[in-house]
Write an enzyme that holds these catalytic residues in place. Structure first.
Site, PDB file in Angstrom:
ATOM      1  N   CYS A   1       0.806  -1.233   0.000  1.00 17.15           N
ATOM      2  CA  CYS A   1       0.000   0.000   0.000  1.00 17.15           C
ATOM      3  C   CYS A   1       0.832   1.273   0.000  1.00 17.15           C
ATOM      4  O   CYS A   1       0.846   2.000  -0.989  1.00 17.15           O
ATOM      5  CB  CYS A   1      -0.925   0.001   1.218  1.00 17.15           C
ATOM      6  SG  CYS A   1      -2.118  -1.333   1.181  1.00 17.15           S
TER       7      CYS A   1
HETATM    8  N1  LIG Z   1      -2.697  -5.949   1.794  1.00 14.49           N
HETATM    9  C1  LIG Z   1      -3.149  -4.883   2.419  1.00 14.49           C
HETATM   10  O1  LIG Z   1      -2.797  -4.647   3.571  1.00 14.49           O
HETATM   11  C2  LIG Z   1      -4.143  -3.938   1.778  1.00 14.49           C
HETATM   12  C3  LIG Z   1      -4.803  -3.021   2.585  1.00 14.49           C
HETATM   13  C4  LIG Z   1      -5.716  -2.152   2.017  1.00 14.49           C
HETATM   14  C5  LIG Z   1      -5.933  -2.193   0.647  1.00 14.49           C
HETATM   15  N2  LIG Z   1      -5.268  -3.087  -0.125  1.00 14.49           N
HETATM   16  C6  LIG Z   1      -5.585  -3.110  -1.560  1.00 14.49           C
HETATM   17  O2  LIG Z   1      -6.396  -4.250  -1.816  1.00 14.49           O
HETATM   18  C7  LIG Z   1      -6.115  -4.781  -3.107  1.00 14.49           C
HETATM   19  C8  LIG Z   1      -5.736  -6.239  -2.988  1.00 14.49           C
HETATM   20  O3  LIG Z   1      -4.546  -6.332  -2.220  1.00 14.49           O
HETATM   21  P1  LIG Z   1      -4.081  -7.667  -1.542  1.00 14.49           P
HETATM   22  O4  LIG Z   1      -3.019  -7.281  -0.575  1.00 14.49           O
HETATM   23  O5  LIG Z   1      -5.222  -8.479  -1.048  1.00 14.49           O
HETATM   24  O6  LIG Z   1      -3.425  -8.409  -2.806  1.00 14.49           O
HETATM   25  P2  LIG Z   1      -3.007  -9.954  -2.898  1.00 14.49           P
HETATM   26  O7  LIG Z   1      -1.996 -10.033  -3.964  1.00 14.49           O
HETATM   27  O8  LIG Z   1      -2.702 -10.484  -1.544  1.00 14.49           O
HETATM   28  O9  LIG Z   1      -4.320 -10.673  -3.375  1.00 14.49           O
HETATM   29  C9  LIG Z   1      -4.896 -10.459  -4.622  1.00 14.49           C
HETATM   30  C10 LIG Z   1      -5.478 -11.788  -5.098  1.00 14.49           C
HETATM   31  O10 LIG Z   1      -6.128 -11.526  -6.338  1.00 14.49           O
HETATM   32  C11 LIG Z   1      -5.895 -12.640  -7.174  1.00 14.49           C
HETATM   33  N3  LIG Z   1      -6.118 -12.224  -8.539  1.00 14.49           N
HETATM   34  C12 LIG Z   1      -5.279 -11.577  -9.379  1.00 14.49           C
HETATM   35  N4  LIG Z   1      -5.888 -11.360 -10.548  1.00 14.49           N
HETATM   36  C13 LIG Z   1      -7.133 -11.847 -10.432  1.00 14.49           C
HETATM   37  C14 LIG Z   1      -8.249 -11.909 -11.311  1.00 14.49           C
HETATM   38  N5  LIG Z   1      -8.187 -11.398 -12.530  1.00 14.49           N
HETATM   39  N6  LIG Z   1      -9.360 -12.509 -10.862  1.00 14.49           N
HETATM   40  C15 LIG Z   1      -9.410 -13.038  -9.634  1.00 14.49           C
HETATM   41  N7  LIG Z   1      -8.409 -13.003  -8.762  1.00 14.49           N
HETATM   42  C16 LIG Z   1      -7.283 -12.406  -9.161  1.00 14.49           C
HETATM   43  C17 LIG Z   1      -4.488 -13.081  -6.844  1.00 14.49           C
HETATM   44  O11 LIG Z   1      -4.255 -14.423  -7.214  1.00 14.49           O
HETATM   45  C18 LIG Z   1      -4.458 -12.878  -5.324  1.00 14.49           C
HETATM   46  O12 LIG Z   1      -4.853 -14.038  -4.644  1.00 14.49           O
HETATM   47  C19 LIG Z   1      -5.031  -3.876  -3.689  1.00 14.49           C
HETATM   48  O13 LIG Z   1      -5.621  -2.863  -4.432  1.00 14.49           O
HETATM   49  C20 LIG Z   1      -4.388  -3.279  -2.455  1.00 14.49           C
HETATM   50  O14 LIG Z   1      -3.777  -2.040  -2.726  1.00 14.49           O
HETATM   51  C21 LIG Z   1      -4.382  -3.979   0.420  1.00 14.49           C
END
Ligand SMILES: NC(=O)c1ccc[n+]([C@@H]2O[C@H](COP(=O)([O-])OP(=O)(O)OC[C@H]3O[C@@H](n4cnc5c(N)ncnc54)[C@H](O)[C@@H]3O)[C@@H](O)[C@H]2O)c1
Length: 445
Positions: free
Chosen positions: A279
């Site tokens: 993030c």
């Molecule tokens: N990790 C954090 O602490 C956090 C906190 C707030 C916001 N976010 C935001 O949330 C979003 C997700 O982050 P995250 O940390 O969970 O990412 P992550 O990489 O842990 O998880 C994303 C998942 O999406 C899957 N994926 C990718 N392409 C896909 C598709 N086309 N269809 C279905 N699944 C798909 C991946 O395989 C993965 O399992 C991002 O925008 C991030 O900026 C993350």
């Protein structure tokens, strides 16, 4: 209300959400999506999780967790009760009433938004879109994404926004590993494309936590970026002050603790070896990129990025200085990094400054090892390729090292012992603050 009445689809959706017969679909079962799926499942909704990664789906179906701070029992319980189902087959999107998008939004090598995951997800949803669908984007992105990118691909002559289907943005505020604030007590900011869109999404999130409705999707999108830019800028400020405080011979951590006693107008931020995670190092650059469209340079974002990115270099500089006191060069020295996760007590190493430090050390000829109780093996990332396994911390291993760098202060580290057996300890987190003996071995960085 009659089936043909205007607003019938909206009213039916609201009722299904309120009585929890609505099915919640979650796309992307990562650090954000998986806990969210568990929360909706625990709150009585049937949840279908979607991911393109078949290995993750397989693990969940077997009741396994691939995220260490998410207990397997919480997954297994929902799978056994058939409250949670997961699949790679996106045709099941039709069964879901509310679809929450939690896919990655990284940066390209040129530090520009990489919306490829979001684009492919939107395309998939559009192929399965039906009347009564509520779609909420949770992934962090620049203001305008929901209405400029998602809306046009979902709208068609027979699917009208706010009447046939509903679209909103609600930023995820998950803080992995935080035991105090979880999805049940972190308020959800929600912005809808139309009033019925807002009402439906607020109704959904109200079932799990408090909601904060805002006037538009853009407002909700910018809210998230304000929160993360605030962190990035403040961390950069204390990182810069740390370097100055070192020159002045003042302990900045002591200064911060003293300042934090002020009951108003001050929020403590702590310096470190750089920024990490999915993030804070990334999100502000989404805003900086979008700002260009308005002939605007987001200067605070760029300056904070510059300072935070430079911190691993500062750690190297301090390591060289520390080795110098032992008449050693970095070239050929054995250095152990402690903590490759970007913050304590989690297994997430994305964008971790540990990698930048490891790369710089290796380039300068150091022989590098690492320990992380949460990360047993380093997998190749988009930027780095260190295929290494975690070395156990033993008195023998510590004695063999020329220096140890505390990159992340995991709670499990016995810092007294680490200092006792190491020749030099470079502390980037003030982890050694309570160590009484052998303080001459400690170098702050
Ligand atoms: N990790 C954090 O602490 C956090 C906190 C707030 C916001 N976010 C935001 O949330 C979003 C997700 O982050 P995250 O940390 O969970 O990412 P992550 O990489 O842990 O998880 C994303 C998942 O999406 C899957 N994926 C990718 N392409 C896909 C598709 N086309 N269809 C279905 N699944 C798909 C991946 O395989 C993965 O399992 C991002 O925008 C991030 O900026 C993350």
């Amino acid at each position: 209300m009659n089936v043909n009445d205007k607003g019938y689809i909206h009213q039916r959706l609201l009722k299904m959400i309120t009585d929890k017969t609505a099915v919640v679909g979650i796309i992307g079962l990562g650090y954000v999506g998986l806990p969210l799926a568990i929360h909706f499942g625990r709150h009585g909704f049937r949840v279908i999780g979607f991911d393109v990664d078949a290995r993750k789906i397989d693990k969940i179906l077997h009741g396994e967790s691939y995220i260490k701070h998410i207990p397997e029992a919480s997954i297994r319980e929902l799978i056994d009760k058939k409250q949670l189902d997961v699949t790679i087959d996106f045709s099941h999107l039709k069964e879901a009433d509310c679809i929450l998008i939690c896919v990655p939004t990284p940066l390209t090598d040129k530090m520009e938004p990489d919306l490829s995951y979001l684009l492919s997800t939107t395309k998939t949803i559009s192929q399965h879109l039906r009347q009564g669908h509520l779609i909420v984007l949770e992934s962090t992105t620049y203001p305008g994404t929901t209405e400029e990118m998602l809306l046009p691909s979902l709208t068609s002559s027979d699917m009208r926004i706010g009447e046939d289907f509903f679209l909103a943005f609600s930023p995820e505020r998950e803080d992995p590993g935080n035991q105090t604030y979880t999805a049940v007590n972190i308020p959800k900011v929600v912005g809808g494309v139309t009033r019925p869109c807002l009402e439906a999404s607020v109704a959904l999130y109200n079932t799990i936590t408090e909601t904060v409705p805002v006037s538009s999707t853009r407002t909700a999108e910018l809210t998230k970026l304000l929160e993360n830019t605030f962190r990035s800028v403040n961390i950069a400020m204390v990182n810069e002050l740390k370097i100055l405080a070192h020159k002045m011979g003042i302990d900045l951590f002591e200064v911060i603790d003293a300042a934090a006693t002020k009951p108003f107008g001050y929020t403590p931020f702590y310096p470190g070896p750089g920024l990490g995670g999915h993030c804070i190092p990334i999100d502000p650059f989404y805003l900086a990129w979008k700002a260009k469209e308005y002939d605007f340079s987001a200067r605070f974002i760029h300056l904070a990025g510059e300072i935070n990115v430079s911190m691993p270099y500062y750690v190297i500089e301090k390591t060289i200085e520390a080795l110098n006191t032992h008449k050693k060069s970095l070239n050929g020295s054995r250095i152990m990094l402690l903590g490759m996760a970007y913050k304590k007590d989690i297994d997430d190493d994305r964008e971790s400054p540990g990698y930048a430090i490891m790369k710089l050390l290796s380039e300068k000829g150091a022989i590098v090892a690492y320990n992380d109780p949460w990360i047993s093996q380093l997998e190749p990332t988009r930027k780095y390729n260190f295929q290494m396994t975690s070395t156990a911390i033993t008195p023998e291993v510590l004695t063999e090292m020329d220096a140890v760098i505390i990159v992340t202060d995991h709670s499990g580290y016995d810092v007294e012992e680490i200092v006792k057996f190491s020749k030099i300890v470079i502390d980037t987190r003030n982890a050694t603050k309570n160590v009484k003996d052998n303080r001459e071995k400690i170098f702050m960085a």
